[in-house]
Motif scaffolding. Sequence first.
Motif, short mmCIF file in Angstrom:
data_model
loop_
_atom_site.label_atom_id
_atom_site.label_comp_id
_atom_site.label_asym_id
_atom_site.label_seq_id
_atom_site.Cartn_x
_atom_site.Cartn_y
_atom_site.Cartn_z
N TYR A 198 12.84 -0.57 41.54
CA TYR A 198 13.73 0.55 41.64
C TYR A 198 13.74 1.75 42.64
O TYR A 198 14.34 1.68 43.51
CB TYR A 198 14.06 1.06 40.19
N LEU A 199 12.54 1.88 42.61
CA LEU A 199 12.05 3.02 43.50
C LEU A 199 12.12 2.51 45.20
O LEU A 199 12.76 3.43 45.83
CB LEU A 199 10.41 3.44 43.33
N GLY A 200 11.78 1.52 45.05
CA GLY A 200 11.68 0.66 46.68
C GLY A 200 13.50 0.73 47.01
O GLY A 200 13.71 0.91 48.30
N TYR A 201 14.21 0.06 46.04
CA TYR A 201 15.45 -0.11 46.39
C TYR A 201 16.13 1.01 46.70
O TYR A 201 16.96 1.28 47.70
CB TYR A 201 15.98 -0.53 45.22
N ILE A 202 15.94 2.30 45.85
CA ILE A 202 16.79 3.54 46.11
C ILE A 202 16.38 4.06 47.43
O ILE A 202 16.94 4.71 48.03
CB ILE A 202 16.47 4.48 44.98
N ALA A 203 14.67 4.17 47.68
CA ALA A 203 14.25 4.44 48.84
C ALA A 203 15.00 3.84 50.03
O ALA A 203 15.08 4.83 51.20
CB ALA A 203 12.83 4.57 48.76
N LEU A 204 15.31 2.72 50.17
CA LEU A 204 15.78 1.74 51.02
C LEU A 204 17.30 2.46 51.47
O LEU A 204 17.66 2.56 52.47
CB LEU A 204 15.48 0.41 50.95
N TRP A 205 18.00 2.34 50.49
CA TRP A 205 19.33 3.04 50.48
C TRP A 205 19.58 4.27 51.46
O TRP A 205 20.17 4.62 52.13
CB TRP A 205 19.95 3.28 49.35
N GLU A 206 18.30 5.27 50.83
CA GLU A 206 18.45 6.66 51.31
C GLU A 206 17.88 6.74 52.99
O GLU A 206 18.39 7.48 53.59
CB GLU A 206 17.35 7.68 50.45
N ALA A 207 17.20 5.68 53.23
CA ALA A 207 16.72 5.67 54.54
C ALA A 207 17.65 5.16 55.57
O ALA A 207 17.06 5.68 56.70
CB ALA A 207 15.19 4.99 54.53
N ILE A 208 18.59 4.66 55.40
CA ILE A 208 19.45 3.99 56.43
C ILE A 208 20.73 4.67 56.51
O ILE A 208 21.36 4.83 55.41
CB ILE A 208 19.47 2.27 56.15
N GLU A 209 20.96 5.01 57.64
CA GLU A 209 22.10 5.97 58.13
C GLU A 209 23.70 5.23 58.12
O GLU A 209 24.50 5.37 57.02
CB GLU A 209 22.08 6.51 59.62
N ASP A 210 23.60 3.93 58.59
CA ASP A 210 24.74 3.30 58.73
C ASP A 210 24.95 2.40 57.20
O ASP A 210 24.15 1.75 56.56
CB ASP A 210 24.85 1.90 59.83
N PRO A 211 26.07 2.98 56.51
CA PRO A 211 26.25 2.45 55.15
C PRO A 211 26.30 0.93 55.04
O PRO A 211 25.97 0.32 53.88
CB PRO A 211 27.47 3.13 54.73
N ASP A 212 26.90 0.28 56.04
CA ASP A 212 26.95 -1.28 55.76
C ASP A 212 25.99 -2.00 55.89
O ASP A 212 25.39 -2.80 55.42
CB ASP A 212 28.22 -1.67 56.85
N THR A 213 25.02 -1.48 57.12
CA THR A 213 23.81 -2.14 57.28
C THR A 213 22.82 -1.68 55.83
O THR A 213 21.92 -2.86 55.46
CB THR A 213 22.86 -1.44 58.40
N ALA A 214 22.88 -0.49 55.42
CA ALA A 214 22.15 -0.18 54.25
C ALA A 214 22.64 -1.15 53.14
O ALA A 214 21.69 -1.55 52.30
CB ALA A 214 22.56 1.33 53.85
N ALA A 215 23.96 -1.40 52.91
CA ALA A 215 24.44 -2.35 51.85
C ALA A 215 23.77 -3.67 52.16
O ALA A 215 23.34 -4.35 51.03
CB ALA A 215 25.64 -2.42 51.90
N ASP A 216 23.80 -4.17 53.40
CA ASP A 216 23.11 -5.46 53.66
C ASP A 216 21.87 -5.76 53.26
O ASP A 216 21.48 -6.55 52.48
CB ASP A 216 23.37 -6.06 55.08
N LEU A 217 21.13 -4.56 53.89
CA LEU A 217 19.70 -4.57 53.59
C LEU A 217 19.11 -4.56 52.23
O LEU A 217 18.25 -5.33 51.74
CB LEU A 217 18.80 -3.72 54.50
N THR A 218 19.74 -3.59 51.36
CA THR A 218 19.24 -3.45 50.00
C THR A 218 19.82 -4.73 49.22
O THR A 218 19.13 -5.14 48.20
CB THR A 218 20.10 -2.20 49.52
N SER A 219 20.72 -5.11 49.58
CA SER A 219 21.24 -6.64 48.82
C SER A 219 20.28 -7.56 48.88
O SER A 219 19.94 -8.24 48.00
CB SER A 219 22.44 -6.99 49.25
N VAL A 220 19.74 -7.78 50.11
CA VAL A 220 18.86 -8.91 50.36
C VAL A 220 17.54 -8.25 49.59
O VAL A 220 16.84 -9.28 48.85
CB VAL A 220 18.45 -9.13 51.89
N LEU A 221 17.17 -7.18 49.60
CA LEU A 221 15.92 -6.70 49.08
C LEU A 221 16.22 -6.95 47.39
O LEU A 221 15.14 -7.48 46.82
CB LEU A 221 15.73 -5.17 49.19
N CYS A 222 17.27 -6.63 47.06
CA CYS A 222 17.61 -6.97 45.52
C CYS A 222 17.37 -8.42 45.21
O CYS A 222 16.56 -8.67 44.23
CB CYS A 222 18.86 -6.48 45.15
N LEU A 223 17.99 -9.26 45.97
CA LEU A 223 17.79 -10.69 45.72
C LEU A 223 16.16 -11.36 45.75
O LEU A 223 15.80 -11.50 44.80
CB LEU A 223 18.39 -11.44 47.03
#
Lengths: 244, 188, 218
Positions: free
Chosen positions: A137-162
Amino acid sequence: MSLWEYANPVKFLSLSARLQPFLWGAAALGIVVGLGWGFFGTPDDYRQGSTVKIIYLHVPAALMAINAWFMMLVASLIWLIRRHHVSALAAKAAAPVGISMTLIALITGAIWGQPMWGTWWAWDPRLTSFLILFLFYLGYIALWEAIEDPDTAADLTSVLCLVGSVFAVLSRYAVKFWNQGLHQGTSVPMATGGRTVSDVFFYPLVISMIGFGLLFLALVFYRTGTEIRLRRIRALIARSKRNL
Amino acid sequence: MSGVSFEVAAGAALILRGPNGAGKTTLLRTIAGLQPPLSGHIAGAHETIAYAGHADGLKAMLSVRENLDFWAQVFGQNDIEPAIAAYQLQPLQDRLAGTLSAGQKRRLGLARLMVTGRPIWVLDEPTVSLDTDAVALFAAAVTDHLTANGSALIATHIDLGLDAGSLDLAQYRSAVDLRIGASDEAFL
Amino acid sequence: MIALLRRDLLLALRAGGGFGLGLAFFLIVTVLVPFSVGPQSDLLTIIAPGVLWLGALLACLLSLDRLLALDFEDGTLDLLATAPLPLEAALSIKALSHWLTTGLPLVVASPVLGVMLNLAPGGFVWLVASLALGTPALSVIGTFGAALTVGIKRGGLLMSLLVLPLYVPTLIFGAEVARRGATGLEAGTPLTLLAGITLATIGLMPFASAAVLRMTLR
């Protein structure tokens, strides 16, 4: 009318506004009744004494900690496949709720474990698995916070979640292999087929679990709405700047 | 950007012009296949395109020859001599790329295009930090490439003296500001 | 593909390439352990397999942020993404070169450090075997973490946060092999499981890494 219509942010907001009062109300009712009945209406366990009553907090929180991650997994898949923004934002909104549930489960577990096992913490497979879930959870939340572009953030966190889900399951089995543990068997009947706690403890537990589930839903609806409004404000500011 | 439409024939070049922020880089990266178009489509396979952006992809600790050799092998080619000759890199070929000047690096980066063996060159500001002589070398290389039935799409501000059509992107400035991402429109 | 591997190895060997940094880190961490827990040799014997595995894991982790960041900054990744080589293959090669420059030296050096930590004589074979089988998984999983964070400024710390939980299964099985081997227990089962994890990650993770990298390059 298809379910996907609610993937439209505006439609989602109106649905969420209509649902939320009921969700909050039902969640409050479930938790008050479940915890009240559990704390004051059930007898002490002959072996564990009144310590056992923390189960009404511990088990529902643990259940929702796992379910929240599962919900994020489904929402991530929906985002990756159908690219509905609401889905990505719902996953983002669920993560802090999930990590809070994980923390509650860990802390109540420690409080329960101290008188029972004589220690606040043991490297038992279940406790360890929850600790690993907490790290995910910590890594997932941190990744969301670290990326500025919201769509890229959504993409990367989704793959991380998978990928994280696969590794979380792997870790679960690895940890079981590593240490057999002293945690008591599961109290939730669906998992084992047979019930391990008697009815007097069971009904308030179920009500409490339903209450926690509804609380989770209400929080996710609320937080998703906040995220949507945040994006709306950003879009509106950008539009007004253009029109200047 | 919206409403842009163009076609580049084999043996022809197209110069893209437009003020900073008009979307030249975005357009070229999209054509090169580095990002999906927000809408619209691109005919022609990514496998026929050699892209050169602002960065040259050079390794400071490799020599000029090693850098070129590497890219030639990645693209399945062997002969790097024509590329070295075209940009007059012979005297530099054993120097480490890290010791080159900015203009020399750029020449090496452009020489890379010739070792890809791909017919379509997509170039983003290729003449940055090149001196007049080097620009002439570059123009000659592009002309040769076009004669060999290749084609080129070049975003630049200076006049290369090429026989090529040009397209000004300023007129296609769209209603949507790309910097906030078109996706945010869904929230309005 | 061979060209990419050769280039990466060459770069690692030339000045500033960072070859040997992981190894030096591994050495220092291991040397610091007796300072922190005390010099009793029987205690060191017990903890040696775990300490060596943890040291190897951290040494792998530390060299990861160089793996893609340098190529991202100088535009190589953009050009590789448009090259005929599939990005999945390019990232597998990158992971392989990371393993050859970081993982393999650790495997080779581990018996020496095992001696210094008073590892039980029977444990050396199992330690080397577990590291040889496990470190490739660390490199491949690490490549995924590097691809996730390559577009983020100062993403090194974030990458550790993302990668370390993913290392848990590999660490558990790897250290279990070394531990059981050192105490003379049967270590075949965890070794098989470790091999399974390594093979599965080598086969599947490059697809996730490439997908993530394409998203970042957009």
